[in-house]
Write a protein that holds these residues in place. Sequence first.
Motif, PDB file in Angstrom:
ATOM      1  N   ASP A  46      36.017  41.773  43.957  1.00 45.43           N
ATOM      2  CA  ASP A  46      35.072  40.683  44.184  1.00 45.43           C
ATOM      3  C   ASP A  46      33.910  40.704  43.206  1.00 45.43           C
ATOM      4  O   ASP A  46      33.320  39.661  42.925  1.00 45.43           O
ATOM      5  N   VAL A  47      33.580  41.866  42.669  1.00 42.37           N
ATOM      6  CA  VAL A  47      32.470  41.952  41.713  1.00 42.37           C
ATOM      7  C   VAL A  47      32.842  41.216  40.425  1.00 42.37           C
ATOM      8  O   VAL A  47      32.069  40.414  39.903  1.00 42.37           O
ATOM      9  N   ALA A  48      34.042  41.479  39.915  1.00 50.88           N
ATOM     10  CA  ALA A  48      34.494  40.824  38.690  1.00 50.88           C
ATOM     11  C   ALA A  48      35.136  39.467  38.970  1.00 50.88           C
ATOM     12  O   ALA A  48      35.305  38.662  38.056  1.00 50.88           O
ATOM     13  N   GLY A  49      35.509  39.215  40.222  1.00 43.30           N
ATOM     14  CA  GLY A  49      36.161  37.956  40.564  1.00 43.30           C
ATOM     15  C   GLY A  49      37.578  37.876  40.037  1.00 43.30           C
ATOM     16  O   GLY A  49      38.050  36.811  39.666  1.00 43.30           O
ATOM     17  N   LYS A  50      38.296  39.010  40.026  1.00 50.03           N
ATOM     18  CA  LYS A  50      39.647  39.049  39.471  1.00 50.03           C
ATOM     19  C   LYS A  50      40.632  39.640  40.480  1.00 50.03           C
ATOM     20  O   LYS A  50      40.285  40.506  41.268  1.00 50.03           O
ATOM     21  N   THR A  51      41.865  39.177  40.400  1.00 48.68           N
ATOM     22  CA  THR A  51      42.944  39.763  41.177  1.00 48.68           C
ATOM     23  C   THR A  51      43.561  40.883  40.354  1.00 48.68           C
ATOM     24  O   THR A  51      44.003  40.671  39.231  1.00 48.68           O
ATOM     25  N   ILE A  52      43.578  42.087  40.933  1.00 49.65           N
ATOM     26  CA  ILE A  52      44.088  43.261  40.227  1.00 49.65           C
ATOM     27  C   ILE A  52      45.613  43.338  40.342  1.00 49.65           C
ATOM     28  O   ILE A  52      46.306  43.595  39.364  1.00 49.65           O
ATOM     29  N   ALA A  53      46.122  43.153  41.551  1.00 45.03           N
ATOM     30  CA  ALA A  53      47.563  43.217  41.777  1.00 45.03           C
ATOM     31  C   ALA A  53      47.910  42.335  42.966  1.00 45.03           C
ATOM     32  O   ALA A  53      47.056  42.053  43.806  1.00 45.03           O
TER      33      ALA A  53
END
Length: 119
Positions: A46-53
């Motif tokens: 949520d900090v970077a706003g990215k889906t990791i997997a």
Amino acid sequence: MANSKRDLFLKRRLRVRNKLRKNNEGRVRLSVHRSNKNISVQLIDDVAGKTIASASSLEKDLGVVGKNNIDAASKVGAAIAERAKKANVTECYFDRGGFLFHGKVKALADAAREGGLKF
């Protein structure tokens, strides 16, 4: 005034997510979505706003395409745990959304824990 099932679900989802966000600052979120036909899960920063997997019962290599049962949920949970290891994620918090923690959601969580994720 009677609330619809959808309104109650959305209220419960926001309540769960906000409580978890307060207690788990800076950790990755394991978000679950369950529909009538499929189940999917994402590891979200949520900090970077990215889906990791992510993993879903729609993936052909899991062998449970179009199924939404406890067996499919446990395979999806094992897949997300494996992908989290590859992304160097060991700890996360489990965001069940507005879904109750039993049945398919619980099977997914148990399989992810057995695969090495801590939450």
